[in-house]
Motif scaffolding. Structure first.
Motif, PDB file in Angstrom:
ATOM      1  N   MET A 190       0.841  -1.294  -0.165  1.00  0.00           N
ATOM      2  CA  MET A 190      -0.042  -0.177  -0.137  1.00  0.00           C
ATOM      3  C   MET A 190       0.755   1.351  -0.066  1.00  0.00           C
ATOM      4  O   MET A 190       1.866   1.306   0.905  1.00  0.00           O
ATOM      5  CB  MET A 190      -0.939   0.197   1.136  1.00  0.00           C
ATOM      6  CG  MET A 190      -1.873   1.232   1.414  1.00  0.00           C
ATOM      7  SD  MET A 190      -2.946   0.934   2.630  1.00  0.00           S
ATOM      8  CE  MET A 190      -2.823   2.032   3.452  1.00  0.00           C
ATOM      9  N   TRP A 191       0.698   2.087  -0.943  1.00  0.00           N
ATOM     10  CA  TRP A 191       1.296   3.168  -0.992  1.00  0.00           C
ATOM     11  C   TRP A 191       0.892   4.377  -0.143  1.00  0.00           C
ATOM     12  O   TRP A 191      -0.341   4.714  -0.130  1.00  0.00           O
ATOM     13  CB  TRP A 191       1.250   3.683  -2.501  1.00  0.00           C
ATOM     14  CG  TRP A 191       2.421   4.800  -2.666  1.00  0.00           C
ATOM     15  CD1 TRP A 191       3.528   4.719  -3.042  1.00  0.00           C
ATOM     16  CD2 TRP A 191       2.181   6.308  -2.710  1.00  0.00           C
ATOM     17  NE1 TRP A 191       4.313   6.107  -3.150  1.00  0.00           N
ATOM     18  CE2 TRP A 191       3.401   6.952  -2.979  1.00  0.00           C
ATOM     19  CE3 TRP A 191       1.016   7.221  -2.326  1.00  0.00           C
ATOM     20  CZ2 TRP A 191       3.303   8.421  -2.843  1.00  0.00           C
ATOM     21  CZ3 TRP A 191       1.177   8.528  -2.351  1.00  0.00           C
ATOM     22  CH2 TRP A 191       2.570   9.053  -2.711  1.00  0.00           C
ATOM     23  N   LEU A 192       1.694   5.062   0.597  1.00  0.00           N
ATOM     24  CA  LEU A 192       1.364   6.117   1.526  1.00  0.00           C
ATOM     25  C   LEU A 192       2.003   7.614   1.258  1.00  0.00           C
ATOM     26  O   LEU A 192       3.233   7.160   0.887  1.00  0.00           O
ATOM     27  CB  LEU A 192       1.431   5.610   3.001  1.00  0.00           C
ATOM     28  CG  LEU A 192       0.535   4.527   3.622  1.00  0.00           C
ATOM     29  CD1 LEU A 192       0.835   3.876   5.063  1.00  0.00           C
ATOM     30  CD2 LEU A 192      -0.904   4.835   3.780  1.00  0.00           C
ATOM     31  N   SER A 193       1.502   8.647   1.608  1.00  0.00           N
ATOM     32  CA  SER A 193       1.976   9.846   1.503  1.00  0.00           C
ATOM     33  C   SER A 193       3.499   9.774   1.996  1.00  0.00           C
ATOM     34  O   SER A 193       3.663   9.575   3.441  1.00  0.00           O
ATOM     35  CB  SER A 193       1.398  11.038   1.805  1.00  0.00           C
ATOM     36  OG  SER A 193       2.016  12.136   2.104  1.00  0.00           O
ATOM     37  N   PRO A 194       4.467  10.107   1.425  1.00  0.00           N
ATOM     38  CA  PRO A 194       5.798  10.331   2.221  1.00  0.00           C
ATOM     39  C   PRO A 194       5.845  11.539   3.281  1.00  0.00           C
ATOM     40  O   PRO A 194       6.300  11.159   4.514  1.00  0.00           O
ATOM     41  CB  PRO A 194       6.939  10.791   1.274  1.00  0.00           C
ATOM     42  CG  PRO A 194       6.109  10.410  -0.105  1.00  0.00           C
ATOM     43  CD  PRO A 194       4.819  10.387  -0.066  1.00  0.00           C
ATOM     44  N   LYS A 213      10.348   3.854   5.104  1.00  0.00           N
ATOM     45  CA  LYS A 213       9.251   3.703   4.264  1.00  0.00           C
ATOM     46  C   LYS A 213       8.698   4.823   3.345  1.00  0.00           C
ATOM     47  O   LYS A 213       8.252   4.553   2.078  1.00  0.00           O
ATOM     48  CB  LYS A 213       7.823   3.278   5.090  1.00  0.00           C
ATOM     49  CG  LYS A 213       6.754   3.111   4.480  1.00  0.00           C
ATOM     50  CD  LYS A 213       6.688   1.943   3.533  1.00  0.00           C
ATOM     51  CE  LYS A 213       5.303   1.557   2.819  1.00  0.00           C
ATOM     52  NZ  LYS A 213       5.338   0.668   2.018  1.00  0.00           N
ATOM     53  N   ALA A 214       9.083   6.043   4.054  1.00  0.00           N
ATOM     54  CA  ALA A 214       8.924   7.165   2.932  1.00  0.00           C
ATOM     55  C   ALA A 214       9.864   7.204   2.029  1.00  0.00           C
ATOM     56  O   ALA A 214       9.515   7.663   0.875  1.00  0.00           O
ATOM     57  CB  ALA A 214       8.966   8.532   3.835  1.00  0.00           C
ATOM     58  N   HIS A 229      11.485   4.800   0.572  1.00  0.00           N
ATOM     59  CA  HIS A 229      11.115   3.706  -0.254  1.00  0.00           C
ATOM     60  C   HIS A 229       9.958   4.155  -1.289  1.00  0.00           C
ATOM     61  O   HIS A 229      10.103   3.881  -2.443  1.00  0.00           O
ATOM     62  CB  HIS A 229      10.889   2.597   0.556  1.00  0.00           C
ATOM     63  CG  HIS A 229      10.152   1.576  -0.516  1.00  0.00           C
ATOM     64  ND1 HIS A 229      10.874   0.578  -1.232  1.00  0.00           N
ATOM     65  CD2 HIS A 229       8.836   1.046  -0.581  1.00  0.00           C
ATOM     66  CE1 HIS A 229      10.014  -0.281  -1.863  1.00  0.00           C
ATOM     67  NE2 HIS A 229       8.856  -0.145  -1.344  1.00  0.00           N
ATOM     68  N   ASN A 230       8.945   4.985  -0.615  1.00  0.00           N
ATOM     69  CA  ASN A 230       7.651   5.325  -1.459  1.00  0.00           C
ATOM     70  C   ASN A 230       8.334   6.547  -2.572  1.00  0.00           C
ATOM     71  O   ASN A 230       7.693   6.373  -3.736  1.00  0.00           O
ATOM     72  CB  ASN A 230       6.722   5.836  -0.652  1.00  0.00           C
ATOM     73  CG  ASN A 230       5.810   4.421  -0.027  1.00  0.00           C
ATOM     74  OD1 ASN A 230       6.238   3.308  -0.532  1.00  0.00           O
ATOM     75  ND2 ASN A 230       4.809   4.600   0.525  1.00  0.00           N
ATOM     76  N   ARG A 248      10.084   4.792  -5.367  1.00  0.00           N
ATOM     77  CA  ARG A 248       9.325   3.671  -6.109  1.00  0.00           C
ATOM     78  C   ARG A 248       8.521   4.742  -7.105  1.00  0.00           C
ATOM     79  O   ARG A 248       8.180   4.333  -8.353  1.00  0.00           O
ATOM     80  CB  ARG A 248       8.415   3.182  -5.310  1.00  0.00           C
ATOM     81  CG  ARG A 248       7.853   1.922  -5.966  1.00  0.00           C
ATOM     82  CD  ARG A 248       7.163   0.989  -4.801  1.00  0.00           C
ATOM     83  NE  ARG A 248       5.536   1.411  -4.692  1.00  0.00           N
ATOM     84  CZ  ARG A 248       4.654   1.220  -3.999  1.00  0.00           C
ATOM     85  NH1 ARG A 248       5.007   0.351  -2.851  1.00  0.00           N
ATOM     86  NH2 ARG A 248       3.449   1.758  -4.116  1.00  0.00           N
ATOM     87  N   VAL A 249       8.171   5.940  -6.792  1.00  0.00           N
ATOM     88  CA  VAL A 249       7.162   6.901  -7.894  1.00  0.00           C
ATOM     89  C   VAL A 249       8.217   7.535  -8.810  1.00  0.00           C
ATOM     90  O   VAL A 249       7.760   8.350  -9.589  1.00  0.00           O
ATOM     91  CB  VAL A 249       6.198   7.766  -7.146  1.00  0.00           C
ATOM     92  CG1 VAL A 249       5.237   6.904  -6.444  1.00  0.00           C
ATOM     93  CG2 VAL A 249       6.793   8.496  -6.161  1.00  0.00           C
ATOM     94  N   HIS A 250       9.444   8.013  -8.471  1.00  0.00           N
ATOM     95  CA  HIS A 250      10.443   8.823  -9.251  1.00  0.00           C
ATOM     96  C   HIS A 250      11.438   7.573  -9.985  1.00  0.00           C
ATOM     97  O   HIS A 250      11.525   6.620  -9.659  1.00  0.00           O
ATOM     98  CB  HIS A 250      11.024   9.630  -8.471  1.00  0.00           C
ATOM     99  CG  HIS A 250      10.156  10.688  -7.801  1.00  0.00           C
ATOM    100  ND1 HIS A 250       9.437  11.560  -8.434  1.00  0.00           N
ATOM    101  CD2 HIS A 250       9.703  10.858  -6.589  1.00  0.00           C
ATOM    102  CE1 HIS A 250       8.816  12.268  -7.756  1.00  0.00           C
ATOM    103  NE2 HIS A 250       8.893  11.883  -6.533  1.00  0.00           N
TER     104      HIS A 250
END
Length: 190
Positions: free
Chosen positions: A1-5, A16-17, A19-20, A23-25
Motif C-alpha cells: 500500500m502506497w502512503l504519502s511520504p 518507508k517514506a 522507499h515510496n 518507487r514513484v520517481h
C-alpha cells in the motif's frame, strides 16, 4: 500500500517514506533532497502550529469577550430568519396568485436586491462600524419579521403582498447586516 511520504515522515517512518519516493520517481531522482524538503516543510508546519493559540485560549478571561462577540454574530445572522424568508419567498408569492414562473423570476430579482444590499453593507460598515451595523440592522430585521408575522394573521390578498414586500425589505437589510463579519480596516475594535 502506497502512503504519502509526508504522512510517513510525520509518523516517524522515514525508511518507508524514502522507499515510496524512490518507487514513484526515476532511478536518478534525488530522494535525499526530497526527504530534506519534507523534513523542512514539516518543521515549519509544526512551528506554525505551536505559535498559534489553542481553542482553550478562546475561553480564557483575556479572550472570552472576543469569543462571545464572534460567536454571537454568527448566531444572530442565522437566528434572524435567513432560511425562513429566503426559502419561502417564492411560495408566498404563489399563494398571492403569482404563477410559479413569475415567482421564480421575482425571487431571482430579490437575490439581485440582496447583492445590492451586500454592496451597500460595505459602506455601512465603514460609516457606522460593525457593532452599529449589527445592532441597528438586526433591530430593523426583527421589526420587519414581526410585521411579516402580523400580516400573516390578516386574511386578505393585500396582506399577503405586504408580506412579500416586507420580505424584499428584509432581504435587502439582511445582506447589509451580514457584512458585519468582514474584517474591518479600523483599529478602534469597532
Amino acid at each position: 500500500m502506497w502512503l504519502s511520504p509526508y504522512w510517513l515522515v510525520a509518523k516517524g517512518r522515514h525508511e518507508k517514506a524514502r522507499h515510496n519516493l524512490a518507487r514513484v520517481h526515476s532511478a536518478g531522482y534525488d530522494v535525499d533532497g526530497h526527504m530534506a524538503e519534507i523534513h523542512d516543510s514539516l518543521a515549519r508546519q509544526n512551528a506554525d502550529n505551536e505559535a498559534q493559540g489553542s481553542i482553550a485560549e478562546c475561553f480564557t478571561r483575556k479572550h472570552i469577550v472576543r469569543t462571545l462577540v464572534a460567536t454571537s454574530m454568527f448566531f444572530i445572522q442565522n437566528a434572524s430568519g435567513n432560511a425562513w424568508v429566503i426559502g419561502y419567498m417564492s411560495y408566498f408569492m404563489q399563494l398571492g396568485g403569482m404563477s410559479a414562473a413569475k415567482s421564480f423570476d421575482t425571487t431571482v430579482g430579490m437575490s439581485g436586491l440582496m447583492t445590492v444590499g451586500n454592496i451597500c453593507g460595505w459602506f455601512f460598515v465603514e460609516k457606522f462600524g460593525r457593532r452599529g451595523t449589527a445592532l441597528y440592522g438586526t433591530g430593523i430585521l426583527c421589526v420587519t419579521l414581526f410585521v411579516i408575522g402580523i400580516l400573516a394573521c390578516v386574511d386578505s390578498g393585500g396582506a399577503l403582498w405586504g408580506q412579500v414586500a416586507f420580505m424584499g425589505i428584509w432581504a435587502f437589510g439582511k445582506l447589509i447586516c451580514n457584512d458585519m463579519e468582514l474584517p474591518s480596516t479600523h483599529t478602534d475594535n469597532n
